[in-house]
Design a protein around this motif. Structure first.
Motif, short mmCIF file in Angstrom:
data_model
loop_
_atom_site.label_atom_id
_atom_site.label_comp_id
_atom_site.label_asym_id
_atom_site.label_seq_id
_atom_site.Cartn_x
_atom_site.Cartn_y
_atom_site.Cartn_z
N ASN A 88 0.82 -1.20 0.00
CA ASN A 88 0.00 0.00 0.00
C ASN A 88 0.86 1.26 0.00
O ASN A 88 0.56 2.23 -0.71
N TYR A 89 1.93 1.25 0.77
CA TYR A 89 2.81 2.42 0.81
C TYR A 89 3.45 2.67 -0.55
O TYR A 89 3.46 3.82 -1.04
N VAL A 90 3.98 1.61 -1.16
CA VAL A 90 4.64 1.78 -2.45
C VAL A 90 3.65 2.25 -3.52
O VAL A 90 3.93 3.18 -4.29
N LYS A 91 2.47 1.64 -3.56
CA LYS A 91 1.52 1.94 -4.62
C LYS A 91 0.82 3.28 -4.45
O LYS A 91 0.47 3.94 -5.44
N HIS A 92 0.60 3.69 -3.20
CA HIS A 92 -0.22 4.89 -2.97
C HIS A 92 0.54 6.09 -2.41
O HIS A 92 0.21 7.22 -2.74
N PHE A 93 1.57 5.85 -1.59
CA PHE A 93 2.33 6.97 -1.06
C PHE A 93 3.47 7.36 -1.99
O PHE A 93 3.79 8.53 -2.12
N ILE A 94 4.08 6.36 -2.62
CA ILE A 94 5.09 6.68 -3.65
C ILE A 94 4.38 6.85 -4.99
O ILE A 94 4.53 7.87 -5.66
N GLY A 95 3.61 5.85 -5.36
CA GLY A 95 2.80 5.97 -6.57
C GLY A 95 3.59 5.97 -7.87
O GLY A 95 4.78 5.65 -7.89
N LYS A 96 2.93 6.38 -8.94
CA LYS A 96 3.53 6.35 -10.27
C LYS A 96 4.01 7.72 -10.74
O LYS A 96 4.56 7.84 -11.84
N ASN A 97 3.80 8.74 -9.92
CA ASN A 97 4.16 10.09 -10.35
C ASN A 97 5.31 10.69 -9.56
O ASN A 97 5.62 11.86 -9.72
N ASP A 98 5.93 9.88 -8.70
CA ASP A 98 7.08 10.36 -7.95
C ASP A 98 8.25 10.58 -8.90
O ASP A 98 8.63 9.68 -9.65
N GLN A 99 8.82 11.76 -8.89
CA GLN A 99 9.89 12.10 -9.82
C GLN A 99 11.22 11.46 -9.45
O GLN A 99 12.16 11.45 -10.26
N ASP A 100 11.32 10.91 -8.24
CA ASP A 100 12.60 10.38 -7.77
C ASP A 100 12.66 8.85 -7.74
O ASP A 100 13.73 8.28 -7.62
N ILE A 101 11.51 8.19 -7.83
CA ILE A 101 11.48 6.74 -7.65
C ILE A 101 10.59 6.05 -8.69
O ILE A 101 9.49 6.51 -8.97
N GLU A 102 11.10 4.97 -9.25
CA GLU A 102 10.31 4.03 -10.02
C GLU A 102 10.36 2.70 -9.29
O GLU A 102 11.36 2.40 -8.63
N TRP A 103 9.32 1.88 -9.39
CA TRP A 103 9.28 0.66 -8.57
C TRP A 103 8.69 -0.53 -9.28
O TRP A 103 7.96 -0.41 -10.26
N VAL A 104 9.03 -1.71 -8.73
CA VAL A 104 8.43 -2.99 -9.10
C VAL A 104 8.26 -3.77 -7.80
O VAL A 104 9.16 -3.78 -6.96
N ILE A 105 7.11 -4.43 -7.64
CA ILE A 105 6.87 -5.30 -6.49
C ILE A 105 6.87 -6.73 -6.99
O ILE A 105 6.00 -7.13 -7.77
N VAL A 106 7.86 -7.50 -6.58
CA VAL A 106 8.03 -8.88 -7.04
C VAL A 106 7.33 -9.83 -6.07
O VAL A 106 7.56 -9.78 -4.86
N ARG A 107 6.47 -10.70 -6.62
CA ARG A 107 5.70 -11.62 -5.77
C ARG A 107 6.02 -13.08 -6.09
O ARG A 107 5.44 -13.66 -7.00
N PRO A 108 6.92 -13.69 -5.34
CA PRO A 108 7.10 -15.14 -5.45
C PRO A 108 5.99 -15.85 -4.70
O PRO A 108 5.33 -15.27 -3.83
N ASP A 109 5.77 -17.12 -5.05
CA ASP A 109 4.83 -17.94 -4.27
C ASP A 109 5.65 -18.64 -3.18
O ASP A 109 6.68 -18.13 -2.77
N THR A 110 5.23 -19.80 -2.73
CA THR A 110 5.92 -20.47 -1.63
C THR A 110 7.41 -20.62 -1.94
O THR A 110 7.79 -21.25 -2.93
N LEU A 111 8.24 -20.04 -1.09
CA LEU A 111 9.68 -20.00 -1.35
C LEU A 111 10.35 -21.33 -1.00
O LEU A 111 10.03 -21.95 0.01
N ALA A 112 11.29 -21.72 -1.84
CA ALA A 112 12.00 -22.98 -1.65
C ALA A 112 13.49 -22.77 -1.90
O ALA A 112 13.89 -21.83 -2.59
N ASN A 113 14.29 -23.64 -1.36
CA ASN A 113 15.74 -23.57 -1.54
C ASN A 113 16.18 -24.48 -2.68
O ASN A 113 15.84 -25.66 -2.70
N GLU A 114 16.90 -23.91 -3.62
CA GLU A 114 17.50 -24.67 -4.71
C GLU A 114 18.93 -24.17 -4.90
O GLU A 114 19.26 -23.03 -4.54
N GLU A 115 19.77 -25.01 -5.49
CA GLU A 115 21.18 -24.66 -5.65
C GLU A 115 21.47 -23.92 -6.95
O GLU A 115 22.42 -23.15 -7.04
#
Length: 241
Positions: A157-184
């Motif tokens: 919510n903070y990234v999407k609404h407080f920073i948003g898409k019009n902030d002149q100093d920041i661009e963002w991506v929110i990465v969503r993995p599903d259940t995390l697992a360990n691999e080599e």
């Protein structure tokens, strides 16, 4: 490129650091415990700052960010009693807020990229994602009993609404993995605009090293960044037949 990784000694953040170093990116990481990072050896393009992101003065953090082109947050709550129910309850949200405020103090006016590693249990309303009634009940219980769920939602919510898409100093991506697992090793994975399966009743699998690889590609490949900028991509491992 100079990248600051938060949570670089964590189970996933460690892979982000390794992937970036492997691709000749200059990495800074703020950690309280440096033990795990010792396995990386002494590398010229790695700077380890021993501190707590929430305890750092804004001016000090702004100085750390002065030459940084991107910030990656892999912060999360440890899966222990103290990690889940102990303080700080808003670790991820407060860290993102502090990064945002510190970037605003930078004298250099170039855009800083921000990547927040989150979870498929947080929906992207822009993609019209919705929970079923049963999922809503389960998530409400998680939100009430497990502070990390609420923290992850508040961070989005903070990234999407407080920073948003019009902030002149920041661009963002929110990465969503599903259940995390360990691999080599890095394996085949797919990236999608929105959820393909229920994160509550039919969760998929995402290896931490694949998350690190995808985050590295976002920062090192401009086409990838442009494709996913201001979005919440979901990453799944390709299931072996």
């Amino acid at each position: 490129m100079n990248v600051l990784v938060l949570g670089g000694n964590g189970a996933t953040g460690y892979h982000v650091v390794k992937q970036l170093l492997k691709n000749s990116v200059n990495v800074k990481t703020i950690v309280r415990n440096t033990e795990k990072l010792k396995s990386l050896g002494n590398q010229e393009n790695l700077e380890i700052i021993t501190d707590s992101i929430l305890d750092m003065e804004i001016t000090k953090l702004s100085a750390v960010l002065y030459d940084v082109d991107a910030v990656v947050s892999c912060l999360g709550h440890n899966i222990t009693f103290a990690g889940i129910w102990g303080k700080p309850h808003r670790l991820v949200t407060d860290a993102i807020k502090k990064i945002h405020e510190s970037i605003k103090l930078k004298e250099t006016k170039k855009v800083t990229k921000l990547i927040l590693m989150n979870t498929t249990a947080c929906l992207d309303v822009d993609e019209q994602e919705k929970f079923t009634s049963a999922e809503m009940i389960a998530i409400a219980i998680m939100r009430f009993l497990l502070p990390p769920q609420k923290d992850n939602e508040q961070a989005v919510n903070y990234v999407k609404h407080f920073i948003g898409k019009n902030d002149q100093d920041i661009e963002w991506v929110i990465v969503r993995p599903d259940t995390l697992a360990n691999e080599e090793e890095v394996t085949y994975y797919t990236v999608h605009n929105s959820l393909l399966r229920s994160p509550v009743f039919n969760s998929g699998r995402t290896s931490r090293i694949n998350v690190g690889n995808f985050i590295m590609s976002l920062l090192c490949d401009n086409e990838q960044w442009e494709k996913w900028r201001y979005r919440m991509p979901v990453i799944y491992n390709v299931v072996k037949l």
